[in-house]
Scaffold this motif. Structure first.
Motif, PDB file in Angstrom:
ATOM      1  N   ILE A 128      21.089 -22.603  47.684  1.00 10.88           N
ATOM      2  CA  ILE A 128      21.860 -23.030  48.853  1.00 10.88           C
ATOM      3  C   ILE A 128      21.659 -22.048  50.007  1.00 10.88           C
ATOM      4  N   ILE A 131      18.418 -22.909  51.623  1.00 12.24           N
ATOM      5  CA  ILE A 131      18.406 -24.086  52.518  1.00 12.24           C
ATOM      6  C   ILE A 131      19.145 -23.787  53.819  1.00 12.24           C
ATOM      7  N   VAL A 132      20.155 -22.924  53.740  1.00 11.66           N
ATOM      8  CA  VAL A 132      20.873 -22.545  54.957  1.00 11.66           C
ATOM      9  C   VAL A 132      19.907 -21.884  55.942  1.00 11.66           C
ATOM     10  N   GLU A 135      17.181 -24.342  57.311  1.00  6.73           N
ATOM     11  CA  GLU A 135      17.605 -25.188  58.425  1.00  6.73           C
ATOM     12  C   GLU A 135      17.731 -24.370  59.706  1.00  6.73           C
ATOM     13  N   LEU A 136      18.133 -23.120  59.552  1.00  4.24           N
ATOM     14  CA  LEU A 136      18.254 -22.286  60.750  1.00  4.24           C
ATOM     15  C   LEU A 136      16.888 -22.040  61.393  1.00  4.24           C
ATOM     16  N   ILE A 139      16.280 -25.059  63.470  1.00  3.15           N
ATOM     17  CA  ILE A 139      17.097 -25.062  64.684  1.00  3.15           C
ATOM     18  C   ILE A 139      16.509 -24.100  65.716  1.00  3.15           C
ATOM     19  N   PHE A 170      17.108 -32.283  54.891  1.00  2.00           N
ATOM     20  CA  PHE A 170      18.164 -32.982  54.152  1.00  2.00           C
ATOM     21  C   PHE A 170      17.667 -33.418  52.782  1.00  2.00           C
ATOM     22  N   LEU A 173      17.532 -30.344  50.680  1.00  4.87           N
ATOM     23  CA  LEU A 173      18.893 -29.986  50.250  1.00  4.87           C
ATOM     24  C   LEU A 173      19.285 -30.799  49.025  1.00  4.87           C
TER      25      LEU A 173
END
Lengths: 770, 506
Positions: A128, A131-132, A135-136, A139, A170, A173
């Motif tokens: 987890i 994946i955090v 995704e950052l 972004i 996604f 995730l």
């Protein structure tokens, strides 16, 4: 280690908030952050080589096994050094590249945020957490691609990149959660030790499919690759750093990281092999038809990413070692090529390969860096690229099955020829030949611009000459992380005279020949663009347009603006959903014996109600309809009176009157009433209304079949006088037992009254912006 | 434990509203008094919530009539949390309204009705009596209806008519369902109802009644295919009103659904499947709806619909963990969605438009404010590790565990569409240069005094800060959601709490 990563986010936030107070000439000081990180992580080299992983644990959401665990092993170390090392150079380079730009502070903010996120990706030891950070990176990439906010293309392409990597994220995730569910933990270490469990799980296939979608979108594999060439709208340091050297390799990193857990399965290897090979070939062909230097580099990057994926698919020890070597080699030479391109663009204001020439006269040092980079790119002996390429060729020749082996080997050689050719275009073409007049006035280059590509190109050659140094400090332990066992595959400059070497020489010569005999032209590019209609990007656009049209159609059908249709939909929904349940599961019986007979006055009031309802339905005036409804309300008041509740009747009477007034006020502002209804519609509505009425009636009767307990009403009757000192039970219920209800109902009345008053009095000016 | 204190937040709202009526037309007094009232409400709710979280459920029997004869108020962790959230949003929106709502509206009773609305919401979260719940719903409907119609622009009226008609339809169905369940059990007390409904032999009719409740609350919660009132009306009223609506009104429906289907009706397979299908369709309806919208308010309205789907999904999966996901999402959503509409209000104040084609350049003109807004936008799109991400973990994980891949896929797709739309809003409103061909753009924000500017931005900041806290301490909020979900799934404790006093006296 945790602090090292988090510091980046804080610096980023600080820059966003207070960056405008920093003077332009001090921005290069920000490079101290990546440089110190580079030094910090270099300090772990000895420990990592002794197979001592550095572990840092921090609880985040411990009850769900989500922790901010960091683990530095060989593979992570290699990536952290690439991220911080190349990062340092990019930070320095940007100082000059964006000198004087008003938003440099924000650029550095996003860049720092990206670097920290990317470090997080490669250090996370928790799915987890990974994946955090993953995704950052998407972004921050979004903000960097869209950095030139005035340019519509930048904005569009930033959104495209975010969309593609976002949906991949996604899926990833979901895949990681699924994997976590299989092994009962989000810890990556546990995942790596649960190979058997994963391979035997019925969820193996969906899990890897989801992970593949995440990795392929991020690492720009065919057919999801098209966001990457579009992402070249970003300033060049971004392209060099995110979209070539580091971020796009996150997918490769993830697949390599998970290889010990998921690898060795036919689905895993075959998918990676085929997707990688297709991407490699497709992208390398595309490099031939680009005239924009960055366009060429974008496709050659995709080709290399495909090659790396393919290596993971081959999956032998040799292939994995080759993968590790080539990741480093490519990061070094491709970042350098991008930076060279950036300088050319910065100084000449063009990136058109057909225009550029003769720049060696004004930028001799850069030309030197270009040549060294080119050697690594084409795989010339004594460069790191050569060693990597040798291993790649050798491992393709080790694929079992002659047909597969020869086809993969052939595809690899052809792609590498094209990749080499693209290197000539970028690193050689702009520098040779006569120099056009307009380029002659270019001033000597700033050291900030020049130093990064020079260092990168020299590093590529240095490690090519002394490969065992790179091997000892980095590559051996990185390979170990992927293979999970020792591999005795020392890196050598000279492999001896064999087929691999022949292929390497062939690649270099064919690339050179292509460069000499073929010119990159706009005409070819235009011809190639005819194929755009069937390219994945176009298919994506069709899909997008299609879905948007479908969405528009759907929304217009559903949310069509007609209140009557909304009500009808809701009623139909009830009829279907409740009716189905009622008729399948409830034994319908009507107990008439418990019903009392009608009395005359009841019948009278009942008839009045019927008539009033009919009037409401059939009238053509809104006012009459409201009057009809009010009559219905008053009749119900009468019913209350009959059953001994005059006070209740009074309340009902007041509410009815008020609501009617309110209604009239609102309706007053509506357009005149029109009758649209045709006979068919009336019939339809009649049927629905009757069905609904019947449904509710049946339910009501069913509820009355089994008589309920009378505990509560008995208590009311028994205690009304004794405990509540009231003779009228209904009164007592209203003001005592359930007095709270009454109080709130009177508030409802108050609100309604206030509303009526304000509605009458208040007019709002259109100048009020609320 | 019984305690009179649990009514305190409601009484604060009530007293504030009544006082405000006495100061009719006095704009400054209205502004100050409302803010004071909201602050009090916040403090009392906070004390209440901390008390409940630490020491468990408290009850109050109105008029000291023992259950099931009188009206019972039950404050368990879910109620306390929602009451607290309501008062937080109330405080933020109230503050925003002091500047964001025109003087005329304030003169004509905006604030009293605003406080009545908050009271209605908090009362609904608190009551343990089914009919009393209905009455609180009435308060909410009538006050929200007045708020929508106040000022009476034509577009607003059209939205208001749809809003009130469909909500009255919902109330009618709600009342019918109450009547039927009263006919079946002879009681209105929810705890008592839970016990007695379990004894009804005709299970079919019980489930039919449950479905009627589902429709009634489904309309409130704006699920597919009952959601029409929401996109019809949410873009019409002033932003401050829309913020209260966006954050709380649909959530009241969700609250009622959760309460009904954990305490009173245990859903059978049919109902569970219905929930899942509805959840999926709601997500798609919201996602499809926002794709082609040009007005940011309309995009945000459909965003609400879309995310209602997640909440229903968590309820539909019907495990403790998935329910915990729903609760967590509810907490996040109330804060973030209210903020979203406040932000829409700020943008409108700055650019006099909510149409993306006419907006632009905000990042250049208001860089710091833009970063604040960006944070909220990203929180809503569920970018990890921000607040919208964490509850999704639980819901996706439970959906995978139950093997419901269509649901998983729908969550992925709707998250994707949300992300894309949020990125689009950012690119169009903040990045894009201000369009030159729309000269009517005027900034009504810049001329305001610094005090007024701060008063408008502070609420956005306050709510964003809470979102930030959720992102920073997801574990704390997961613990809270787990605790609430655990209480909900063990409804015996709720029932026991309600009847405890009675037993002691016997």
């Amino acid at each position: 280690m945790f602090g090292a990563v988090i510091a980046g986010f804080l610096i980023s936030l600080g820059l966003l908030l207070f960056g405008k107070y920093i003077k332009s000439k001090y921005f290069f000081l920000l490079a101290l952050y990546p440089i110190s990180l580079f030094a910090y992580f270099s300090g772990f080299i000895t420990k990592i080589n002794q197979q001592l992983d550095i572990v840092y644990r921090s609880e985040w959401v411990p009850q769900y096994g989500i922790n901010l665990d960091f683990r530095l092993d060989g593979l992570s170390l290699m990536f952290t050094l690439l991220i911080t090392g190349i990062g340092s150079l990019i930070f320095l380079y940007t100082h000059k590249y964006l000198y004087g730009n008003k938003h440099t502070d924000k650029f550095y903010a996003y860049l720092t945020m990206f670097m920290s996120s990317m470090l997080g990706v490669v250090l996370s030891d928790n799915l987890i957490a990974l994946i955090v950070f993953w995704e950052l990176t998407s972004i921050s990439s979004f903000f960097l691609i869209g950095f030139n906010t005035e340019d519509e293309k930048s904005r569009k392409n930033a959104q495209l990149a975010l969309a593609i990597t976002g949906i991949g994220g996604f899926f990833l995730l979901t895949g990681l959660i699924l994997s976590g569910n299989i092994i009962g933990s989000y810890s990556i270490q546990e995942l790596l030790q649960s190979r058997e469990l994963l391979h035997n799980s019925p969820y193996y296939l969906p899990a890897i499919a989801l992970i593949f979608l995440g990795a392929f979108t991020k690492s720009a594999q065919f057919p999801f690759h098209f966001w990457l060439p579009n992402a070249m709208k970003a300033p060049t340091p971004v392209s060099a750093y995110l979209h070539s050297a580091t971020m796009v390799k996150a997918g490769i990193y993830l697949l390599a990281r998970l290889t010990p857990a998921f690898g060795g399965h036919i689905y895993w290897n075959t998918t990676l092999l085929i997707v990688g090979a297709v991407t490699m070939l497709y992208a390398s062909i595309n490099t031939l038809y680009k005239t924009d230097l960055k366009g060429i580099l974008a496709y050659s990057t995709i080709a290399v990413l495909g090659m790396l994926t393919m290596m993971l698919g081959i999956g032998t020890d040799l292939a994995l070692k080759g993968l590790v070597v080539f990741i480093v080699a490519h990061a070094l030479y491709k970042a350098s090529l991008f930076l060279i391109t950036g300088i050319i663009d910065h100084e000449t204001h063009t990136r058109d390969v057909t225009v550029l020439s003769g720049l060696r006269e004004v930028m001799p040092l850069l030309f030197g860096a270009g040549i060294l980079t080119l050697l690594s790119n084409i795989g010339f002996p004594y460069s790191l690229g050569f060693i990597g390429k040798e291993m790649i060729y050798e491992s393709t020749l080790g694929i079992s099955g002659p047909v597969l082996m020869w086809s993969i080997a052939a595809v690899t050689v052809i792609s590498n020829i094209f990749i080499g050719y693209s290197g000539y275009q970028v690193a050689l073409k702009p520098f040779v030949g006569p120099i056009p007049e307009k380029f002659e006035k270019i001033k000597p280059l700033s050291v900030f611009l020049l130093l990064p590509p020079v260092l990168l190109s020299v590093a590529g050659i240095f490690y090519g000459c002394f490969p065992y140094i790179a091997d000892e400090i980095l590559l051996k332990s990185a390979t170990l992380s992927v293979t999970r066992h020792f591999t005795d595959l020392p890196l050598k400059v000279w492999h001896g005279m064999n087929l691999t070497l022949v292929l390497s020489i062939l690649t270099i010569l064919a690339g050179a020949a292509l460069y000499i005999f073929r010119k990159q032209t706009h005409r070819q590019e235009e011809k190639m663009e005819l194929l755009d209609a069937v390219k994945p990007e176009q298919l994506y656009n069709y899909l997008k347009t299609g879905v948007k049209r479908l969405a528009l159609f759907y929304t217009q059908v559903m949310h069509n603006g007609y209140l009557r249709i909304y009500i009808m939909t809701i009623i139909l929904f009830i009829i279907c959903v409740v009716g189905y349940k009622l008729f399948t599961e409830v034994p319908i019986q009507i107990n008439t014996s418990s019903l009392s007979t009608f009395r005359l006055y009841e019948l009278t009031v009942f008839s009045i109600i019927i008539v009033a309802i009919m009037v409401t339905i059939f009238t053509s005036s809104r006012l009459t309809a409201i009057a009809g409804m009010t009559i219905v309300g008053y009749c119900i008041c009468l019913m209350f009176v009959f059953y001994g509740a005059p006070d209740l009747a009074m309340t009902q009477f007041t509410i009815d009157t008020l609501t009617s007034v309110l209604f009239v006020l609102v309706l007053f502002k509506l357009p005149p009433f029109m009758k649209y209804a045709r006979a068919t519609i009336v019939t339809r509505d009649l049927l629905i209304a009757v069905a609904f009425g019947t449904l509710i009636s049946i339910i009501t009767f069913q509820a009355l079949v089994s008589p309920a307990e009378k505990e509560v009403s008995r208590f009311y009757a028994d205690n009304a006088y004794l405990a509540a000192k009231g003779k009228n039970v209904v009164n007592v219920i209203l003001v005592d037992y359930r007095g709270f209800d009454t109080m709130i109902e009177s508030i409802v009345l108050t609100i309604a009254a206030l509303g009526v008053y304000s509605l009458l009095k208040l007019q709002i000016k259109s100048s009020d912006k609320e | 434990m019984t305690s009179n204190y649990i009514l305190a937040p409601i009484l604060v709202q009530l007293v504030t509203a009544i006082l405000l009526i006495f100061f009719w037309q006095r704009v400054t007094v209205q502004r100050v008094l409302s803010t004071v009232g909201n602050t009090f409400s916040f403090i009392t709710s906070l004390i209440l919530a901390i008390d409940i979280w630490n020491f468990g459920t408290q009850t109050l029997h109105a008029g000291n009539w023992q259950p099931p004869f009188g009206i019972t108020f039950v404050c368990d962790a879910l109620s306390a949390t929602l009451i607290l959230l309501t008062s937080i949003v109330g405080l933020a929106v109230g503050l925003f309204s002091t500047i964001g709502i025109s003087i005329n509206r304030i003169k004509y009773g905006y604030f009293p009705i605003f406080h009545f609305l908050l009271m209605g919401l908090q009362g609904a979260f608190l009551t343990g009596d089914l009919f009393n719940l209905y009455v609180w719903f009435e308060v909410v409907i009538i006050s929200s209806f007045v708020l929508i119609t106040l000022g009476g622009k034509k577009m607003q009226m059209e939205g208001a008519i749809k809003y009130v008609t469909l909500n009255i339809l919902a109330s009618t169905i709600f009342l019918t369902a109450i009547g039927i369940s009263y006919g079946l059990t002879g009681t209105l007390n929810m705890a008592d109802l839970a016990q007695k409904i379990a004894l009804v032999e005709n299970r079919g009719i019980v489930q039919v009644t449950a479905l009627l409740f589902f429709v009634a609350f489904g309309i409130k919660a704006a699920v597919f295919p009952l959601y029409f009132w929401l996109p019809s009306s949410y873009h019409t009223p002033p932003s401050a009103i829309a913020a209260i609506f966006g954050g709380l009104l649909t959530k009241l429906g969700i609250y009622a659904l959760i309460r009904m289907f954990t305490l009173i009706f245990i859903p059978d397979d049919y109902t569970i499947n219905l929930f899942i299908i509805i959840a999926i369709m709601t997500m798609f309806t919201g996602a499809f709806g926002m794709m082609n919208k040009k007005s940011i308010r309309k995009v945000f309205s459909y965003l609400i619909v879309c995310h209602i789907g997640y909440l229903i999904a968590g309820l539909g999966l019907y495990t403790e963990k998935s329910l915990s996901g729903t609760i967590f999402y509810l907490i996040h959503d109330i804060i973030a969605k209210s903020n979203l509409f406040l932000i829409a209000g700020l943008i409108y104040k700055i650019r006099s438009s909510t149409d993306m084609r006419r907006l632009g350049g905000l990042y250049k003109d208001y860089p710091l404010l833009s970063i604040l807004i960006l944070f909220v936008l990203l929180s809503i799109s569920g970018v990890p590790p921000l607040s919208g991400f964490w509850p999704k973990l639980n819901i996706i994980s439970e959906a995978l565990r139950s093997g419901n891949y269509t649901l998983v896929f729908s969550i992925i797709i709707s998250s994707f569409v949300t992300l894309v739309m949020i990125a689009k809003v950012w690119a169009e409103v903040f990045w894009k240069p201000t369009p030159k061909d729309h000269p009517e753009q005027d900034d009504t924000f810049a001329p305001l005094s610094t005090f007024k500017k701060v008063t408008m931005i502070l609420p956005v900041f306050l709510l964003a800060f809470i979102s930030f806290m959720i992102a920073m301490r997801p574990g704390t909020f997961m613990n809270l959601s787990d605790k609430i979900a655990n209480e909900l799934m063990h409804s015996d404790d709720y029932i026991e709490n309600v009847f405890r006093v009675k037993n002691i006296q016997n």
